[in-house]
Every structure is written in C-alpha cells, then in structure tokens.
Write a protein that holds these residues in place. Structure first.
Motif, PDB file in Angstrom:
ATOM      1  N   LEU A 108       0.838  -1.195   0.000  1.00  0.00           N
ATOM      2  CA  LEU A 108       0.000   0.000   0.000  1.00  0.00           C
ATOM      3  C   LEU A 108       0.875   1.249   0.000  1.00  0.00           C
ATOM      4  O   LEU A 108       1.836   1.340   0.771  1.00  0.00           O
ATOM      5  CB  LEU A 108      -0.882   0.000   1.257  1.00  0.00           C
ATOM      6  N   CYS A 109       0.543   2.204  -0.857  1.00  0.00           N
ATOM      7  CA  CYS A 109       1.209   3.511  -0.856  1.00  0.00           C
ATOM      8  C   CYS A 109       0.130   4.588  -0.962  1.00  0.00           C
ATOM      9  O   CYS A 109      -1.029   4.332  -0.668  1.00  0.00           O
ATOM     10  CB  CYS A 109       2.236   3.616  -1.983  1.00  0.00           C
ATOM     11  N   ARG A 110       0.480   5.767  -1.399  1.00  0.00           N
ATOM     12  CA  ARG A 110      -0.489   6.863  -1.499  1.00  0.00           C
ATOM     13  C   ARG A 110      -1.491   6.639  -2.620  1.00  0.00           C
ATOM     14  O   ARG A 110      -2.685   6.808  -2.439  1.00  0.00           O
ATOM     15  CB  ARG A 110       0.244   8.191  -1.697  1.00  0.00           C
ATOM     16  N   SER A 111      -1.007   6.261  -3.811  1.00  0.00           N
ATOM     17  CA  SER A 111      -1.893   6.173  -4.970  1.00  0.00           C
ATOM     18  C   SER A 111      -1.857   4.833  -5.704  1.00  0.00           C
ATOM     19  O   SER A 111      -2.616   4.636  -6.642  1.00  0.00           O
ATOM     20  CB  SER A 111      -1.533   7.278  -5.969  1.00  0.00           C
ATOM     21  N   GLY A 112      -0.973   3.944  -5.304  1.00  0.00           N
ATOM     22  CA  GLY A 112      -0.844   2.656  -5.982  1.00  0.00           C
ATOM     23  C   GLY A 112       0.340   2.570  -6.921  1.00  0.00           C
ATOM     24  O   GLY A 112       0.562   1.523  -7.529  1.00  0.00           O
ATOM     25  N   LYS A 113       1.105   3.622  -7.050  1.00  0.00           N
ATOM     26  CA  LYS A 113       2.255   3.612  -7.956  1.00  0.00           C
ATOM     27  C   LYS A 113       3.516   3.054  -7.293  1.00  0.00           C
ATOM     28  O   LYS A 113       4.155   2.148  -7.813  1.00  0.00           O
ATOM     29  CB  LYS A 113       2.491   5.004  -8.519  1.00  0.00           C
ATOM     30  N   ARG A 114       3.894   3.612  -6.143  1.00  0.00           N
ATOM     31  CA  ARG A 114       5.072   3.085  -5.434  1.00  0.00           C
ATOM     32  C   ARG A 114       4.830   1.651  -4.987  1.00  0.00           C
ATOM     33  O   ARG A 114       5.751   0.821  -5.003  1.00  0.00           O
ATOM     34  CB  ARG A 114       5.402   3.943  -4.202  1.00  0.00           C
ATOM     35  N   GLY A 136      -4.308   2.916  -3.793  1.00  0.00           N
ATOM     36  CA  GLY A 136      -3.538   3.368  -2.644  1.00  0.00           C
ATOM     37  C   GLY A 136      -4.366   3.847  -1.472  1.00  0.00           C
ATOM     38  O   GLY A 136      -5.558   3.571  -1.362  1.00  0.00           O
ATOM     39  N   PHE A 137      -3.708   4.582  -0.591  1.00  0.00           N
ATOM     40  CA  PHE A 137      -4.340   5.071   0.633  1.00  0.00           C
ATOM     41  C   PHE A 137      -5.240   6.267   0.353  1.00  0.00           C
ATOM     42  O   PHE A 137      -6.321   6.386   0.913  1.00  0.00           O
ATOM     43  CB  PHE A 137      -3.243   5.449   1.644  1.00  0.00           C
ATOM     44  N   GLU A 138      -4.803   7.169  -0.530  1.00  0.00           N
ATOM     45  CA  GLU A 138      -5.552   8.409  -0.779  1.00  0.00           C
ATOM     46  C   GLU A 138      -6.156   8.529  -2.171  1.00  0.00           C
ATOM     47  O   GLU A 138      -6.873   9.485  -2.436  1.00  0.00           O
ATOM     48  CB  GLU A 138      -4.641   9.618  -0.579  1.00  0.00           C
ATOM     49  N   GLY A 139      -5.840   7.624  -3.071  1.00  0.00           N
ATOM     50  CA  GLY A 139      -6.382   7.689  -4.418  1.00  0.00           C
ATOM     51  C   GLY A 139      -5.623   8.647  -5.318  1.00  0.00           C
ATOM     52  O   GLY A 139      -4.665   9.291  -4.920  1.00  0.00           O
ATOM     53  N   GLU A 140      -6.083   8.731  -6.547  1.00  0.00           N
ATOM     54  CA  GLU A 140      -5.452   9.588  -7.554  1.00  0.00           C
ATOM     55  C   GLU A 140      -5.829  11.057  -7.363  1.00  0.00           C
ATOM     56  O   GLU A 140      -6.826  11.374  -6.718  1.00  0.00           O
ATOM     57  CB  GLU A 140      -5.890   9.145  -8.960  1.00  0.00           C
ATOM     58  N   ARG A 147      -6.360  14.924  -3.591  1.00  0.00           N
ATOM     59  CA  ARG A 147      -6.613  13.505  -3.350  1.00  0.00           C
ATOM     60  C   ARG A 147      -7.791  13.356  -2.397  1.00  0.00           C
ATOM     61  O   ARG A 147      -8.328  14.320  -1.911  1.00  0.00           O
ATOM     62  CB  ARG A 147      -5.373  12.835  -2.770  1.00  0.00           C
ATOM     63  N   ARG A 148      -8.143  12.113  -2.133  1.00  0.00           N
ATOM     64  CA  ARG A 148      -9.239  11.762  -1.218  1.00  0.00           C
ATOM     65  C   ARG A 148     -10.608  12.177  -1.752  1.00  0.00           C
ATOM     66  O   ARG A 148     -11.517  12.493  -0.990  1.00  0.00           O
ATOM     67  CB  ARG A 148      -9.027  12.344   0.179  1.00  0.00           C
ATOM     68  N   SER A 150     -11.811  10.455  -4.945  1.00  0.00           N
ATOM     69  CA  SER A 150     -12.315   9.253  -5.598  1.00  0.00           C
ATOM     70  C   SER A 150     -11.248   8.177  -5.508  1.00  0.00           C
ATOM     71  O   SER A 150     -10.079   8.421  -5.762  1.00  0.00           O
ATOM     72  CB  SER A 150     -12.673   9.524  -7.064  1.00  0.00           C
ATOM     73  N   GLY A 151     -11.660   7.020  -5.110  1.00  0.00           N
ATOM     74  CA  GLY A 151     -10.745   5.897  -5.003  1.00  0.00           C
ATOM     75  C   GLY A 151      -9.855   5.982  -3.773  1.00  0.00           C
ATOM     76  O   GLY A 151      -9.749   7.014  -3.114  1.00  0.00           O
ATOM     77  N   GLY A 152      -9.257   4.862  -3.454  1.00  0.00           N
ATOM     78  CA  GLY A 152      -8.329   4.811  -2.345  1.00  0.00           C
ATOM     79  C   GLY A 152      -8.947   4.278  -1.064  1.00  0.00           C
ATOM     80  O   GLY A 152     -10.168   4.166  -0.929  1.00  0.00           O
ATOM     81  N   TRP A 153      -8.077   3.926  -0.146  1.00  0.00           N
ATOM     82  CA  TRP A 153      -8.456   3.332   1.132  1.00  0.00           C
ATOM     83  C   TRP A 153      -9.384   4.244   1.930  1.00  0.00           C
ATOM     84  O   TRP A 153     -10.421   3.824   2.432  1.00  0.00           O
ATOM     85  CB  TRP A 153      -7.185   3.047   1.929  1.00  0.00           C
ATOM     86  N   VAL A 154      -8.997   5.512   2.069  1.00  0.00           N
ATOM     87  CA  VAL A 154      -9.751   6.449   2.899  1.00  0.00           C
ATOM     88  C   VAL A 154     -11.148   6.684   2.325  1.00  0.00           C
ATOM     89  O   VAL A 154     -12.142   6.607   3.048  1.00  0.00           O
ATOM     90  CB  VAL A 154      -8.984   7.780   3.061  1.00  0.00           C
ATOM     91  N   VAL A 155     -11.232   6.968   1.038  1.00  0.00           N
ATOM     92  CA  VAL A 155     -12.524   7.225   0.395  1.00  0.00           C
ATOM     93  C   VAL A 155     -13.422   5.989   0.449  1.00  0.00           C
ATOM     94  O   VAL A 155     -14.639   6.108   0.534  1.00  0.00           O
ATOM     95  CB  VAL A 155     -12.331   7.706  -1.067  1.00  0.00           C
ATOM     96  N   SER A 156     -12.813   4.812   0.471  1.00  0.00           N
ATOM     97  CA  SER A 156     -13.581   3.567   0.555  1.00  0.00           C
ATOM     98  C   SER A 156     -14.189   3.348   1.940  1.00  0.00           C
ATOM     99  O   SER A 156     -14.950   2.405   2.133  1.00  0.00           O
ATOM    100  CB  SER A 156     -12.694   2.373   0.187  1.00  0.00           C
ATOM    101  N   GLY A 157     -13.829   4.202   2.897  1.00  0.00           N
ATOM    102  CA  GLY A 157     -14.399   4.097   4.234  1.00  0.00           C
ATOM    103  C   GLY A 157     -13.816   2.973   5.070  1.00  0.00           C
ATOM    104  O   GLY A 157     -14.449   2.513   6.023  1.00  0.00           O
ATOM    105  N   LEU A 158     -12.612   2.539   4.725  1.00  0.00           N
ATOM    106  CA  LEU A 158     -11.971   1.459   5.465  1.00  0.00           C
ATOM    107  C   LEU A 158     -11.232   2.006   6.681  1.00  0.00           C
ATOM    108  O   LEU A 158     -10.902   3.182   6.732  1.00  0.00           O
ATOM    109  CB  LEU A 158     -11.021   0.706   4.530  1.00  0.00           C
TER     110      LEU A 158
END
Length: 163
Positions: A108-114, A136-140, A147-148, A150-158
């Motif tokens: 897991l990283c910020r956006s899925g790239k690293r 990632g954690f915050e999405g694109e 960020r935050r 659309s997409g990502g761990w945080v936006v998914s409510g996890l």
C-alpha cells in the motif's frame, strides 16, 4: 505489529488455498503481463488483511504515515525516503526481515504507484504472492490536483488512524 503476529499471518496465508480475489488478480496480472502477482482493490485488501490471510505492508514514508494517516496493524517498510523520495536501497532486505517470502503480501502507498514498484521488487526477490493495493491510501489526483475524492483506502471508508 509484532513479529509473532506477522509470522502468524504469513503461516495462515501459506496454509490455506488462495481466496478468489487473489486468484482473479493473478489472472488479470498474467493477461496484462505484470511482473508481480496482481492488484487488489482496497476492499479486497481489507478483507484479506482483517481475516489474517495477508500481510499489509505500507511502503509510504514515515512522515506520510504520521501526518496523513495509516492502517492499524500494518508493517512499515518505506520504498523511498525524504522529500526527494530517494529510493530505499535496503527495501528488499528490510522486507525479508519483516515478512516471510511465502506470505501473501499486499503493498500500500499513497496512490498505488510506489506499491506497484514495491510488489515488482518483492516478486523479483522471490516473494511469490506480492500484490499491489490499487488506488492506494488516498487515491489519484482529481482535476483540482487534490486527493481523497475518488478511489483509495480512505474514500472507501476502510479503517485508518492518524497520530
């Protein structure tokens, strides 16, 4: 997360057949020619991690984890460090010291790239089940360069926490 907990998760993951999301991720990865086992959504990652079927490795910097937030219980092995994001030359050695090569590892990283780069490096080092957590954690970034949204761990409510 204690070493015993990481070892327990690795043993559980190695002892059970692969869950459907991982099989599907492997199929997509093979079709796309990815150099690692594949990508899973944040919801799939949470389900696998919370069930003890995978180890979640956060590859963001210590500063990102502290000031942006983190998923409780993750293993931290930074892919890069500092404001210049200098690649951690000890990444694989640090990963090997914290997680067994037989474990299902979700990066897991910020956006899925690293995390994709980390999954690739892990796969090349012999980790047979190295997966990227997509978005990632915050999405694109959105059109406003934020960020935050659309997409990502945080936006998914996890689940996540911040110091």
């Amino acid at each position: 997360m204690t070493a015993a907990t990481v070892d327990e998760r690795a043993a559980t993951a190695a002892a059970h057949p692969a869950p459907a999301p991982l099989l599907q991720a492997r199929e997509r990865a093979a079709a796309e020619g990815l150099p690692y086992a594949g990508g899973v959504t944040p919801h799939e990652a949470w389900a696998l991690f919370s069930a003890g079927e995978a180890v979640l490795v956060d590859v963001r910097t210590a500063e990102e984890r502290k000031f942006v937030g983190q998923v409780p219980g993750t293993v931290h092995v930074a892919w890069a460090t500092g404001t210049a994001m200098t690649r951690n030359p000890r990444f694989v050695k640090e990963l090997e010291a914290r997680v067994g090569k037989d474990a299902v590892v979700l990066f897991l990283c910020r956006s899925g790239k690293r995390s994709a780069l980390a999954a690739e490096a892990a796969a090349k080092a012999g980790f047979g089940s190295a997966f990227n957590v997509l978005e990632g954690f915050e999405g694109e970034l959105n059109a406003a360069q934020q960020r935050r949204n659309s997409g990502g761990w945080v936006v998914s409510g996890l689940p996540w926490e911040q110091d």
